[in-house]
Design a protein around this motif. Structure first.
Motif, PDB file in Angstrom:
ATOM      1  N   HIS A  43       0.760  -1.188  -0.152  1.00  0.00           N
ATOM      2  CA  HIS A  43       0.181  -0.099   0.191  1.00  0.00           C
ATOM      3  C   HIS A  43       0.585   1.280  -0.284  1.00  0.00           C
ATOM      4  CE1 HIS A  43      -3.767  -2.462   0.386  1.00  0.00           C
ATOM      5  NE2 HIS A  43      -2.487  -3.018   1.806  1.00  0.00           N
ATOM      6  N   ARG A  44       0.305   2.178  -0.627  1.00  0.00           N
ATOM      7  CA  ARG A  44       1.397   3.315  -1.490  1.00  0.00           C
ATOM      8  C   ARG A  44       0.245   4.954  -0.449  1.00  0.00           C
ATOM      9  NH1 ARG A  44       2.404  -0.931  -4.819  1.00  0.00           N
ATOM     10  NH2 ARG A  44       4.509  -1.011  -5.794  1.00  0.00           N
ATOM     11  N   TYR A  45       1.138   5.492  -0.260  1.00  0.00           N
ATOM     12  CA  TYR A  45       0.157   6.914   0.164  1.00  0.00           C
ATOM     13  C   TYR A  45       0.883   8.117  -0.179  1.00  0.00           C
ATOM     14  CZ  TYR A  45      -2.164   3.723   3.792  1.00  0.00           C
ATOM     15  OH  TYR A  45      -2.365   2.429   4.684  1.00  0.00           O
ATOM     16  N   ASP A  46      -0.020   8.768  -0.820  1.00  0.00           N
ATOM     17  CA  ASP A  46       0.297   9.889  -1.084  1.00  0.00           C
ATOM     18  C   ASP A  46       0.130  11.664  -0.286  1.00  0.00           C
ATOM     19  OD1 ASP A  46       0.902   9.745  -4.498  1.00  0.00           O
ATOM     20  OD2 ASP A  46      -2.044   9.421  -4.481  1.00  0.00           O
ATOM     21  N   GLY A  47       1.095  11.739  -0.040  1.00  0.00           N
ATOM     22  CA  GLY A  47       1.494  12.909   1.067  1.00  0.00           C
ATOM     23  C   GLY A  47       2.017  12.826   1.988  1.00  0.00           C
ATOM     24  N   ALA A  48       2.587  11.601   1.856  1.00  0.00           N
ATOM     25  CA  ALA A  48       3.740  10.945   2.817  1.00  0.00           C
ATOM     26  C   ALA A  48       4.980  10.401   2.601  1.00  0.00           C
ATOM     27  CB  ALA A  48       3.154   9.474   3.536  1.00  0.00           C
ATOM     28  N   GLY A  49       5.571  10.399   3.100  1.00  0.00           N
ATOM     29  CA  GLY A  49       7.276  10.623   3.014  1.00  0.00           C
ATOM     30  C   GLY A  49       7.504   9.159   4.208  1.00  0.00           C
ATOM     31  N   HIS A  50       8.702   9.459   4.647  1.00  0.00           N
ATOM     32  CA  HIS A  50       8.962   8.548   5.835  1.00  0.00           C
ATOM     33  C   HIS A  50       8.568   8.869   7.516  1.00  0.00           C
ATOM     34  CE1 HIS A  50      12.730   5.467   5.477  1.00  0.00           C
ATOM     35  NE2 HIS A  50      12.903   5.983   6.860  1.00  0.00           N
ATOM     36  N   ALA A  51       8.696   7.759   8.040  1.00  0.00           N
ATOM     37  CA  ALA A  51       8.193   7.136   8.803  1.00  0.00           C
ATOM     38  C   ALA A  51       6.368   8.385   9.581  1.00  0.00           C
ATOM     39  CB  ALA A  51       8.706   8.255  10.427  1.00  0.00           C
ATOM     40  N   PHE A  52       5.919   7.440   8.594  1.00  0.00           N
ATOM     41  CA  PHE A  52       4.890   8.784   8.939  1.00  0.00           C
ATOM     42  C   PHE A  52       4.128   8.464   9.743  1.00  0.00           C
ATOM     43  CE2 PHE A  52       3.524   5.118   5.659  1.00  0.00           C
ATOM     44  CZ  PHE A  52       2.637   5.136   5.300  1.00  0.00           C
ATOM     45  N   PHE A  53       4.140   7.371  10.837  1.00  0.00           N
ATOM     46  CA  PHE A  53       3.364   6.934  11.722  1.00  0.00           C
ATOM     47  C   PHE A  53       3.280   7.278  12.745  1.00  0.00           C
ATOM     48  CE2 PHE A  53       1.640   2.554  11.512  1.00  0.00           C
ATOM     49  CZ  PHE A  53       0.923   2.350   9.899  1.00  0.00           C
ATOM     50  N   ASP A  54       4.693   8.516  12.951  1.00  0.00           N
ATOM     51  CA  ASP A  54       5.800   8.786  14.109  1.00  0.00           C
ATOM     52  C   ASP A  54       4.716   9.988  14.640  1.00  0.00           C
ATOM     53  OD1 ASP A  54       7.010   9.668  15.382  1.00  0.00           O
ATOM     54  OD2 ASP A  54       8.913   8.862  14.601  1.00  0.00           O
ATOM     55  N   TRP A  55       3.912   9.923  15.467  1.00  0.00           N
ATOM     56  CA  TRP A  55       3.147  10.856  15.592  1.00  0.00           C
ATOM     57  C   TRP A  55       3.870  11.921  16.697  1.00  0.00           C
ATOM     58  CZ3 TRP A  55       4.542  11.612  20.709  1.00  0.00           C
ATOM     59  CH2 TRP A  55       4.688  10.422  21.431  1.00  0.00           C
ATOM     60  N   SER A  56       5.422  11.944  16.719  1.00  0.00           N
ATOM     61  CA  SER A  56       6.523  12.898  17.662  1.00  0.00           C
ATOM     62  C   SER A  56       7.675  13.343  16.423  1.00  0.00           C
ATOM     63  CB  SER A  56       7.106  12.382  18.443  1.00  0.00           C
ATOM     64  OG  SER A  56       8.443  11.696  18.325  1.00  0.00           O
ATOM     65  N   ARG A  57       7.224  13.491  15.229  1.00  0.00           N
ATOM     66  CA  ARG A  57       8.071  13.968  13.924  1.00  0.00           C
ATOM     67  C   ARG A  57       6.997  14.807  13.204  1.00  0.00           C
ATOM     68  NH1 ARG A  57      12.566  14.833  16.163  1.00  0.00           N
ATOM     69  NH2 ARG A  57      12.834  15.255  13.858  1.00  0.00           N
ATOM     70  N   PRO A  58       8.074  15.783  12.575  1.00  0.00           N
ATOM     71  CA  PRO A  58       7.101  16.633  11.498  1.00  0.00           C
ATOM     72  C   PRO A  58       6.741  15.331  10.241  1.00  0.00           C
ATOM     73  CG  PRO A  58       9.396  17.848  11.837  1.00  0.00           C
ATOM     74  CD  PRO A  58       9.472  15.654  12.972  1.00  0.00           C
ATOM     75  N   SER A  59       7.026  14.347  10.063  1.00  0.00           N
ATOM     76  CA  SER A  59       6.919  12.990   9.585  1.00  0.00           C
ATOM     77  C   SER A  59       5.568  12.993   9.940  1.00  0.00           C
ATOM     78  CB  SER A  59       7.784  12.415   9.173  1.00  0.00           C
ATOM     79  OG  SER A  59       8.185  11.861  10.145  1.00  0.00           O
TER      80      SER A  59
END
Lengths: 111, 247
Positions: free
Chosen positions: B209-225
């Motif tokens: 599954h590929r997500y537009d509008g997301a880069g690396h580490a998009f699960f990490d709520w503590s980071r700008p990602s």
């Protein structure tokens, strides 16, 4: 990016860590995910005491790191002209100068 | 959802039959419960690992996250991670031994249904992919944006990571789930596509599954990602996948 390209260099100096000043003998440098700085990637430096494992850590934006490199060079150059002949300069020359702070290891990329 | 959980730090037998520490969580009750091994990323065995393990337990899974850096002693996760990084990180062989030991620990628990999946983020995603090819007893694997599953040149390989995980794709015998951000640079969309082509050609069971509008580490709520919508959809995909293959 998970490059984890890590550079390690022997250094000589001190840093103030969590509790007090400590002797520093190694710097670990990598451009990767920071722990605290609000960037996806940062230029991270761990100044460490390899005996006690104490660490003074910094995480800088890439531009900050480049600016810092330039200003460090400028500060050293102006300091050299002021302190030329000082006891510090003589000691450093006897020890082989800043070239003594040689690259000791290059750790290949890993993940 | 299981609101009453058993959560604790435990000891297990990891690589080389060494006793190591890990964090374990499970729903209260007799089970049977499927199980998940969560591999922490290179920066360290931190609070995210504890939360992730508890999340799995909340959803009805036994879960464990091993401290891959147990040999580096106690301390703040980022300090311990820094020591491991300076040493070149843990070897793939150690990681595989630790995951195998953690999976055995889960299977030995009362209430286990005997099925175990593995999951990791970032470097842990790469390691989860590698586990799928190297640990034949696994029942499912989840690679969340694991970089360097496929290396761009041989200089990326070294003594600790001597073989690219993609080279073990032929040996994968469990279903594989992959979650990726299309703005990621490692793995970039081209690498993800090439990985998928190989899995498809080999006839492997996988879901990417590929997500537009997301880069690396998009699960990490503590980071700008962090990307909340993509992250929550990703978690739905994870639980659907595990529900299908570990039940």
């Amino acid at each position: 990016m998970c490059s984890y390209i890590t550079e390690i260099v022997a250094i000589s100096g001190s840093g103030k860590g969590r509790n007090d000043w400590t002797t520093l003998d190694k710097a670990v440098i990598y451009y990767d995910h920071p722990v605290h700085a609000p960037f996806d990637h940062a230029l991270n430096i761990d100044f460490t005491n390899s005996v006690t494992n104490e660490r003074v850590a910094v995480e800088l934006s890439a531009q900050s790191a480049r600016d810092l490199i330039a200003r460090i060079e400028a500060a050293l150059n102006s300091g050299d002209s002021v302190h030329l002949g000082s006891q510090d300069a003589i000691r450093e020359k006897l020890a082989g100068g800043r070239q003594a702070d040689r690259m000791i290891e290059h750790v290949p990329p890993f993940i | 959802m299981y609101r009453n959980l058993v959560c604790k730090e435990v000891l297990y037998q990891g690589h080389g039959n060494q006793t190591k520490n890990a964090y374990f969580a499970a729903p209260e009750g007799p089970g049977p419960f499927p199980a998940v091994v969560f591999i922490h990323h290179l920066p360290g065995w931190n609070e995210v690992c504890i939360e992730t393990v508890r999340r799995f337990a909340h959803h009805g899974y036994m879960a464990i996250s091993m401290n891959l850096y147990s040999a580096y002693g106690e301390g703040d996760a980022d300090d311990i991670g820094a020591r491991a990084r300076a040493d070149g990180g843990v070897s793939d062989e150690q990681m595989l031994g630790d995951v195998a030991g953690a999976a055995a620990y889960l299977r030995a628990q009362a209430g286990a249904n005997g099925k175990v999946g593995v999951m990791g983020y970032c470097s842990g995603g790469r390691q989860a992919f590698l586990c799928a090819g190297r640990l034949p007893d696994l029942d499912a694997a989840i690679d969340c944006w694991g970089g360097r599953v496929m290396v761009k040149d041989a200089s990326a390989l070294n003594a600790n990571q001597p073989v690219a995980p993609i080279d073990y794709a032929k040996d994968i015998n469990c279903p594989l789930l992959g979650l990726f951000g299309n703005d990621d640079k490692e793995p970039d969309p081209d690498q993800v596509n090439k990985t998928e082509e190989i899995l498809k050609a080999l006839g492997k069971t996988y879901e990417f599954h590929r997500y537009d509008g997301a880069g690396h580490a998009f699960f990490d709520w503590s980071r700008p990602s962090y990307r909340p919508e993509q992250a929550m959809d990703g978690w739905k995909k994870i639980f659907a996948f595990l529900g299908k293959h570990l039940a």
